[in-house]
Design a protein around this motif. Structure first.
Motif, short mmCIF file in Angstrom:
data_model
loop_
_atom_site.label_atom_id
_atom_site.label_comp_id
_atom_site.label_asym_id
_atom_site.label_seq_id
_atom_site.Cartn_x
_atom_site.Cartn_y
_atom_site.Cartn_z
N LYS A 101 0.88 -1.14 -0.07
CA LYS A 101 -0.03 0.03 0.05
C LYS A 101 0.97 1.28 -0.06
N LEU A 102 0.75 2.20 -1.03
CA LEU A 102 1.40 3.32 -1.05
C LEU A 102 0.38 4.57 -1.05
N ASN A 103 0.63 5.64 -0.28
CA ASN A 103 0.02 6.72 -0.09
C ASN A 103 0.91 8.05 -0.11
N VAL A 104 0.55 9.00 -0.86
CA VAL A 104 1.21 10.37 -0.90
C VAL A 104 0.09 11.42 -0.33
N PHE A 105 0.67 12.31 0.61
CA PHE A 105 -0.22 13.21 1.07
C PHE A 105 0.24 14.81 0.69
N GLY A 106 -0.69 15.56 0.28
CA GLY A 106 -0.20 16.84 0.27
C GLY A 106 -1.16 17.57 -0.68
N LYS A 107 -0.86 18.40 -1.76
CA LYS A 107 -1.84 19.08 -2.61
C LYS A 107 -2.51 18.11 -3.36
N ASN A 108 -2.01 17.37 -3.70
CA ASN A 108 -2.67 16.12 -4.76
C ASN A 108 -2.57 14.86 -4.02
N SER A 109 -3.20 14.34 -3.08
CA SER A 109 -3.05 13.24 -2.32
C SER A 109 -3.52 12.20 -3.36
N ALA A 110 -2.90 10.99 -3.22
CA ALA A 110 -3.32 9.78 -3.99
C ALA A 110 -2.85 8.29 -3.39
N SER A 111 -3.46 7.30 -3.64
CA SER A 111 -2.97 6.22 -2.87
C SER A 111 -3.01 4.90 -4.04
N LYS A 115 -0.91 -5.99 -5.48
CA LYS A 115 -0.88 -7.22 -5.09
C LYS A 115 0.59 -7.74 -5.55
N LEU A 116 1.25 -8.38 -4.55
CA LEU A 116 2.52 -8.73 -4.76
C LEU A 116 2.56 -10.37 -4.60
N HIS A 160 7.29 -4.33 5.84
CA HIS A 160 7.68 -2.94 6.47
C HIS A 160 6.57 -1.96 6.65
N LYS A 161 6.88 -0.87 7.50
CA LYS A 161 5.50 0.02 7.62
C LYS A 161 6.22 1.41 7.55
N ILE A 162 6.17 2.20 6.81
CA ILE A 162 6.95 3.46 6.78
C ILE A 162 5.89 4.58 6.65
N LEU A 167 4.07 17.86 4.78
CA LEU A 167 3.61 18.13 3.58
C LEU A 167 4.68 18.54 2.60
N PRO A 168 4.87 17.59 1.67
CA PRO A 168 4.17 16.30 1.43
C PRO A 168 4.55 15.34 2.15
N GLY A 169 3.89 14.28 2.40
CA GLY A 169 4.09 13.28 3.27
C GLY A 169 3.91 11.79 2.38
N LEU A 170 4.34 10.97 3.33
CA LEU A 170 4.27 9.59 2.47
C LEU A 170 3.86 8.43 3.30
N TYR A 171 3.52 7.24 2.76
CA TYR A 171 3.15 6.21 3.72
C TYR A 171 3.54 4.87 2.66
N SER A 172 4.03 4.14 3.46
CA SER A 172 4.45 2.75 2.69
C SER A 172 4.22 1.54 3.58
N GLU A 173 3.39 0.53 3.26
CA GLU A 173 3.30 -0.63 3.96
C GLU A 173 3.09 -1.96 3.13
N CYS A 174 3.96 -2.71 3.60
CA CYS A 174 3.93 -4.13 2.88
C CYS A 174 3.88 -5.26 3.77
N SER A 175 2.55 -5.93 3.60
CA SER A 175 2.24 -6.74 4.58
C SER A 175 1.93 -8.49 4.02
N TYR A 176 2.23 -9.42 4.45
CA TYR A 176 1.84 -10.88 4.07
C TYR A 176 0.92 -11.64 4.83
N ALA A 177 0.26 -12.40 4.53
CA ALA A 177 -0.46 -13.45 5.22
C ALA A 177 -0.68 -14.62 4.63
N MET A 178 -0.93 -15.82 5.10
CA MET A 178 -1.57 -17.07 4.67
C MET A 178 -2.96 -17.09 5.38
#
Length: 433
Positions: A101-111, A115-116, A160-162, A167-178
């Motif tokens: 999951k990737l997110n950017v925050f600021g004037k033009n936020s997007a996410s 699927k890995l 990971h979870k970052i 502004l601008p900000g960012l978010y990155s989360e990589c998760s796995y599960a069975m």
């Protein structure tokens, strides 16, 4: 033409001899030229229970007392699904998932969500296997090491979870599960129950050569001086010029930043570095008089901490080395990158080769030098090495402690960055059999 075939009686006699003795252990007078390190598979297990208590998933080949299962590249997901009551089961499936999951925050936020891993396996089916579902079902599958985005293949990123605010900000989360899902027959309609077991993915890697350290030089000798002439190839250098204010009419100072040439280090490695400043003694004395560090009392280069900062002191310049990680997130052509420190170096100048008391001796215009040695280590909170989203580098800075002091500083700020790569393991000559 006659073909002559000798009889068995005319052939010479050969006596069989036993094969030579080979051992993985090195004998006296021998040395290992190359060896393959074998990963020692853990023998413990991890058990996850559903809150209802009737469903249990046991994952094998894990370390004891772990909080969450851990896998490396091409890891074998091996385990057992068990249930107390399987009377009405129609189907049991296993699904392995990975999401970024990737997110950017600021004037033009997007996410965006990528699927890995998305792999499903049928463990049991009443249509296929008939009879009653067994109370325990073993499963085994291999985790992929890459994923595809469009036509391009990328290495599977680590868990990971970052989150970096601003502004601008960012978010990155990589998760796995069975996930184990059960299709169960009910009086009115069939229902599906799902039980998820998260796991961590940390790819393993180690440097290709050992890290140069003080153990490789005689006691009391300075590491850089001892090795730069005999083995210059073990260091890599990046240089820049520390410029002075034109009004001071002082010569600039050449700054050389040396780090081990391997540039690939384990998360637990203590990375040595060396900084050499070369210039006129007048310029070096001016810099030294403003540096906010205490000199080491001997060439053994024991760590010395900077003194407490006094805003009114003449020593308002800082020479420091930090380990930094740059995280870049690109979502729908909106790229945001941020730098943050993941390790701080221990910096300690060696005694200067010129008189530092301006009251006793006027500095000459001769060329002199000032050496700074130290080491740096990654913060223990950092769990994974470099990967596509995060790149690491060592940063040398000479600048005022307080940015507003730039105006009164006799030197312009200086930064020298050297890219490095952090990996999960340290170099080791130990061969695990």
């Amino acid at each position: 033409t006659t073909l002559f075939m000798p009889s068995m009686e005319s052939l010479p006699c050969y006596t069989s001899s036993p094969p030579p003795f080979y051992s993985e252990r090195v004998n006296e007078g021998e040395e290992v030229l190359a060896a393959t390190r074998v990963y020692q598979t853990p023998t413990g297990s991890f058990t996850a229970r559903c809150h209802c208590g009737d469903l249990v998933v046991t994952v094998k080949e894990q370390n004891e007392d772990i909080e969450i299962p851990l896998y490396h590249q091409r890891g074998l997901i091996l385990g057992t699904f068990s249930h107390k009551d399987t009377e009405n089961f129609l189907q049991v499936n296993l699904k392995v998932e990975g999401k970024l999951k990737l997110n950017v925050f600021g004037k033009n936020s997007a996410s965006v969500s990528i699927k890995l891993v998305d792999e499903s396996y049928e463990l049991w089916s009443k249509k296929r296997d008939g009879a009653k579902c067994p109370g325990a079902i073993d499963f085994a599958t291999v985790l992929p090491s890459t994923f595809k985005e469009g036509n391009t293949e990328f290495p599977l990123p680590p868990s990971h979870k970052i989150s970096l605010a601003g502004l601008p900000g960012l978010y990155s989360e990589c998760s796995y599960a069975m996930k184990v899902s059960m299709l169960v027959r009910s009086p009115l309609w069939n229902r599906t129950r799902t039980f998820s077991v998260p796991f961590k993915y940390w790819p393993r890697e180690r440097p290709s050569m050992p890290l140069i350290s003080y153990t490789s030089v005689p006691p009391g000798c300075e590491l850089f001086r001892e090795t730069i002439k005999t083995a210059p190839e073990v260091w890599v250098e990046k240089s820049a010029t520390l410029h002075t204010r034109p009004s001071l009419k002082l010569d600039p100072i050449e700054v050389q930043f040396f780090v081990p040439s391997e540039r690939k280090f384990g998360l637990a490695d203590k990375i040595p570095f060396h900084v050499q400043l070369t210039g006129s003694e007048s310029s070096l004395l001016k810099l030294y008089s403003h540096l906010l560090t205490e000199q080491s009392s001997s060439s053994s280069a024991l760590p010395v901490r900077p003194r407490m900062f006094n805003p009114d002191s003449e020593r308002f310049l800082s020479l420091n080395v930090t380990l930094n990680r740059q995280v870049c997130v690109d979502v729908r052509n909106q790229a945001v990158w941020r730098n943050f420190v993941i390790g701080e170096g221990r910096v300690h100048p060696l005694p200067p080769h010129f008189e530092t008391d301006s009251n006793t001796q006027k500095p000459s215009g001769r060329t002199g030098y000032l050496d700074v040695v130290g080491d740096i280590k990654c913060s223990p909170e950092v769990e994974h090495g470099s990967f596509d989203v995060g790149r690491d580098f060592l940063l040398l800075q000479i600048a005022p402690v307080i940015p507003s002091d730039n105006a009164k500083s006799p030197f312009f700020p200086l930064k020298i960055a050297i890219p490095i790569s952090l990996v999960s393991e340290s170099w080791s000559e130990t061969v695990i059999i």
